[in-house]
Design an enzyme around this catalytic site. Structure first.
Site, PDB file in Angstrom:
ATOM      1  N   ASP A 179       0.856  -1.191   0.000  1.00 20.01           N
ATOM      2  CA  ASP A 179       0.000   0.000   0.000  1.00 20.01           C
ATOM      3  C   ASP A 179       0.889   1.236   0.000  1.00 20.01           C
ATOM      4  O   ASP A 179       1.750   1.400   0.866  1.00 20.01           O
ATOM      5  CB  ASP A 179      -0.883  -0.022   1.257  1.00 20.01           C
ATOM      6  CG  ASP A 179      -2.072   0.917   1.139  1.00 20.01           C
ATOM      7  OD1 ASP A 179      -2.184   1.620   0.124  1.00 20.01           O
ATOM      8  OD2 ASP A 179      -2.879   0.945   2.086  1.00 20.01           O
ATOM      9  N   GLU A 207      -2.745   0.356  -4.188  1.00 23.14           N
ATOM     10  CA  GLU A 207      -2.581  -0.838  -3.355  1.00 23.14           C
ATOM     11  C   GLU A 207      -2.887  -2.096  -4.153  1.00 23.14           C
ATOM     12  O   GLU A 207      -3.669  -2.084  -5.101  1.00 23.14           O
ATOM     13  CB  GLU A 207      -3.442  -0.777  -2.091  1.00 23.14           C
ATOM     14  CG  GLU A 207      -4.926  -0.813  -2.330  1.00 23.14           C
ATOM     15  CD  GLU A 207      -5.715  -0.950  -1.024  1.00 23.14           C
ATOM     16  OE1 GLU A 207      -5.462  -1.911  -0.265  1.00 23.14           O
ATOM     17  OE2 GLU A 207      -6.581  -0.100  -0.790  1.00 23.14           O
TER      18      GLU A 207
END
Length: 384
Positions: free
Chosen positions: A32, A133
């Site tokens: 992420d 992500e």
């Protein structure tokens, strides 16, 4: 209503039999990017690094309208975050620190493509969740017999060297835990959760940290005296199912470290759609219809290029209060025609006049129930 967490349990063996057997043999990374859009802007404008940077249109120039796309970590110290009204930043951040930068999604998509290329150096089993992500299944990978954490380090370091941006990652045996790990480590961190450590890690987490547990569910759980992963682990599986249905079953599994969902890197396409978030929001019907016509034609073009037909049109709409609804309309026969898709989308849109009154934040058109076109329609007279 408070639950007596240590009473009222069903037989433990029977309770646990409701859950599937855990699989701890996969190696999953959730990567992420840290405050992605804001980080890109700070990279490109170093003079803003020490400012409370908010990616949104300045609400002072848009009659108080606008929603925050993301904010850097300095801005977050003042309680400012994504999906909040932009005017909150004006109210909460000192004037001399606050900077608004309008979003530039074309640039963010280009940077995201760079990052995804680096991910594919490690494995092709990449499930993108958004621009910033993704999940990676590295049980088998392209780089060799390295520990999963070494692969995560490789990704993190190469992304930083190549793009100048930081990321966080979680490494463990399933997707749910990997995402919790990356969130736990932010920013520019890493979390490794071994199978034998999973229950202890989960027990210490507040229920708000469990992905998929929204604010309404949090309120209900806290009213029952369930505030942490440890509390969830003490409550019987059947109790959670009885009170939260499917969500309760998922909570029971997750609190016990179980998530069997695969990294979906090769999925058959189930829908085709186009949508956009608007800043400022839309209040004029003609403006909204113009956008719907555009999206309908773009969707139709994709259908035609991929030799697909659709029998269901879906409208997605979100207002300035973040109320989101989807409405669908079945077609009498499959189509690839943009005019037909637009006609159905317009019908669905005009049945929701209250959204225009509140201001439309997001608008989208998609088609589902896709089927392969089996033949090409031909005008026989053109061949004579």
């Amino acid at each position: 209503m408070k639950v007596q967490l240590n009473t009222g349990f069903m037989n433990k063996n029977k309770d646990e039999n409701l859950l599937p057997k855990n699989d701890i043999h996969r190696r999953i990374i959730h990567l992420d990017m840290d405050a992605f859009y804001a980080s890109v802007e700070m990279r490109d404008h170093p003079e803003l690094r020490h400012k409370a940077l908010v990616v949104a249109h300045d609400p002072r120039e848009y009659h108080g309208h606008g929603v925050i796309t993301t904010a850097n970590y300095l801005a977050r110290q003042y309680g400012v975050g994504s999906a909040m009204p932009a005017i909150k930043a004006v109210q909460q951040v000192p004037k001399d620190l606050l900077v608004f930068v309008p979003p530039n999604f074309e640039k963010y998509r280009a940077v995201s493509a760079e990052i995804h290329e680096i991910m594919h150096e490690v494995t092709d089993k990449v499930q993108s969740v958004s621009l910033d992500e993704a999940y990676l299944d590295v049980t088998q990978n392209k780089l060799g017999d390295y520990p999963s954490v070494a692969l995560g380090n490789y990704l993190q370091e190469k992304i930083y060297r190549q793009t100048g941006l930081t990321s966080s990652f979680g490494v463990t045996y399933n997707k749910f835990l990997a995402k919790m790990g990356s969130e736990y480590a932010k920013p520019f961190g890493k979390t490794v959760i071994l199978p034998e450590e999973a229950l202890d890690f989960l027990a210490k987490q507040d229920i708000s940290k469990f992905p998929g547990v929204g604010k309404k569910t949090q309120v209900l759980l806290r009213e029952m005296g369930i505030n942490t992963g440890a509390d969830l682990q003490q409550v019987s599986v059947q109790f959670l199912i009885d009170h939260f249905k499917k969500m309760g079953y998922v909570l029971a599994m997750h609190s016990r470290g179980i998530d069997l969902s695969p990294v979906e890197w090769q999925r058959q396409r189930k829908s085709i759609g186009k949508e956009r978030t608007f800043e400022p929001s839309i209040f004029e019907e003609q403006t909204a219809l113009t956008q719907l016509r555009k999206y309908s034609n773009e969707v139709a073009k994709i259908l035609q290029e991929q030799n697909l037909m659709a029998t269901c049109v879906v409208l997605k709409i979100r207002d300035t209060n973040f109320e989101t609804v989807t409405r669908r309309r079945m077609l009498k026969k499959a189509t690839t025609d943009g005019h037909e898709i637009f006609a159905q989308a317009r019908w669905l849109f005009q049945a929701l006049p209250e959204f225009l009154e509140r201001g439309i934040r997001l608008l989208g058109v998609s088609v589902t129930n896709l089927e392969q076109k089996q033949y090409q329609e031909t005008n026989l007279f053109e061949t004579l």
